[in-house]
Design an enzyme around this catalytic site. Structure first.
Site, PDB file in Angstrom:
ATOM      1  N   LYS A  46      95.155  30.949 127.196  1.00 51.51           N
ATOM      2  CA  LYS A  46      96.383  31.431 127.772  1.00 51.51           C
ATOM      3  C   LYS A  46      96.400  31.231 129.286  1.00 51.51           C
ATOM      4  O   LYS A  46      97.431  31.364 129.931  1.00 51.51           O
ATOM      5  CB  LYS A  46      96.530  32.943 127.477  1.00 51.51           C
ATOM      6  N   GLY A  47      95.224  30.949 129.839  1.00 50.71           N
ATOM      7  CA  GLY A  47      95.064  30.968 131.295  1.00 50.71           C
ATOM      8  C   GLY A  47      95.994  30.057 132.061  1.00 50.71           C
ATOM      9  O   GLY A  47      96.417  30.370 133.172  1.00 50.71           O
ATOM     10  N   GLU A 102      94.874  22.837 133.047  1.00 51.03           N
ATOM     11  CA  GLU A 102      93.847  23.877 132.858  1.00 51.03           C
ATOM     12  C   GLU A 102      93.957  24.943 133.940  1.00 51.03           C
ATOM     13  O   GLU A 102      94.458  24.682 135.043  1.00 51.03           O
ATOM     14  CB  GLU A 102      92.448  23.245 132.925  1.00 51.03           C
ATOM     15  N   ASP A 103      93.468  26.149 133.637  1.00 47.74           N
ATOM     16  CA  ASP A 103      93.399  27.184 134.661  1.00 47.74           C
ATOM     17  C   ASP A 103      92.209  26.942 135.587  1.00 47.74           C
ATOM     18  O   ASP A 103      92.329  27.003 136.804  1.00 47.74           O
ATOM     19  CB  ASP A 103      93.336  28.597 134.032  1.00 47.74           C
ATOM     20  N   ASP A 106      85.029  24.846 134.959  1.00 45.53           N
ATOM     21  CA  ASP A 106      83.807  25.527 135.383  1.00 45.53           C
ATOM     22  C   ASP A 106      82.610  24.650 135.007  1.00 45.53           C
ATOM     23  O   ASP A 106      82.274  23.717 135.715  1.00 45.53           O
ATOM     24  CB  ASP A 106      83.783  26.900 134.707  1.00 45.53           C
ATOM     25  N   PHE A 155      83.289  34.912 140.209  1.00 44.89           N
ATOM     26  CA  PHE A 155      84.265  35.128 139.144  1.00 44.89           C
ATOM     27  C   PHE A 155      85.598  35.545 139.755  1.00 44.89           C
ATOM     28  O   PHE A 155      85.649  36.443 140.589  1.00 44.89           O
ATOM     29  CB  PHE A 155      83.763  36.205 138.178  1.00 44.89           C
ATOM     30  N   ASP A 162      91.832  35.734 133.639  1.00 45.52           N
ATOM     31  CA  ASP A 162      91.644  37.115 133.187  1.00 45.52           C
ATOM     32  C   ASP A 162      90.203  37.581 133.307  1.00 45.52           C
ATOM     33  O   ASP A 162      89.272  36.784 133.446  1.00 45.52           O
ATOM     34  CB  ASP A 162      92.048  37.238 131.708  1.00 45.52           C
ATOM     35  N   ARG A 168      95.824  38.795 134.436  1.00 44.76           N
ATOM     36  CA  ARG A 168      96.512  37.491 134.415  1.00 44.76           C
ATOM     37  C   ARG A 168      97.802  37.539 135.222  1.00 44.76           C
ATOM     38  O   ARG A 168      98.255  36.541 135.757  1.00 44.76           O
ATOM     39  CB  ARG A 168      96.857  37.093 132.976  1.00 44.76           C
TER      40      ARG A 168
END
Ligand code: IMP
Ligand code: MG
Length: 183
Positions: A46-47, A102-103, A106, A155, A162, A168
């Site tokens: 959902k990001g 993409e959010d 990483d 982070f 989230d 979010r």
């Protein structure tokens, strides 16, 4: 939600204004690169939803939008990197100019899996646009064509990202206090 006094947040990394400005720049670059074509934005639930909708509004070529959902697991030894599609795209991407949105990239495991999967569906082209890029934690090398921001090894939450499904809705990106983001 816009209040800066949110429990668990250490500091704001990118403000709403900085994000808006950078998204406009990126959308202009994408619009130039895809001039004369129709772009299919593929968002990873959902990001990426918050970033994708903001980006799409500033892109000046025709866009289509589709989404897929993924689940990531750790394998038996606890190593990350096992990804599968939990909700597939609604439409075919054959012959489409696909921009995977993409959010955050990483380790790169998620993106590698998605690129392999989508490349097998014969798109006309396949590129990657990520809101955040955390290069210091990269394990597998993946191509990133467009990025809004590079971030340090902390982070972060907000603008789609989230922590336990919360935050979010923040209109900015913030660093979590270390104890709040511990796995
Ligand atoms: P990768 O496979 O390690 O590249 O994982 C990327 C995914 O992990 C992203 O799509 C996010 O869902 C999640 N993720 C990684 N870092 C963060 C973070 O700082 N905040 C929130 N989610 C994150
Ligand atoms: Mg994700």
């Amino acid at each position: 939600m816009n209040s800066a006094a949110v429990a668990g947040i250490e500091r704001i990394l990118f403000t709403e204004e900085q994000i808006d400005q950078r998204i406009r720049e990126l959308a202009a670059e994408i619009s130039r690169d895809y001039q004369g074509r129709t772009l299919k934005l593929v968002g990873v639930l959902k990001g990426s939803v918050f970033f994708l909708t903001a980006l799409a509004r500033h892109i000046e070529v025709p866009v289509k939008v589709d989404f897929l959902g993924i689940s990531s697991f750790s394998n038996k030894s606890g190593a990350p990197g096992v990804v599968r599609i939990a909700k597939d795209l609604d439409e075919s991407i054959e012959n489409e100019d696909v921009l995977l949105v993409e959010d955050i990239v990483d380790t790169g495991f998620t993106l590698r899996y998605l690129l392999q999967t989508l490349a097998g569906r014969a798109p006309n082209s396949l590129s990657v646009c990520t809101f955040l890029d955390r290069q210091p934690r990269r394990i597998v090398q993946v191509p990133v064509n467009y990025r809004c921001f590079e971030i340090p090894d902390r982070f972060v939450v907000g603008f789609g990202l989230d922590h336990n499904q919360l935050f979010r809705d923040l209109s900015y990106v913030a660093v979590m206090k270390p104890d709040k983001s511990a796995p």
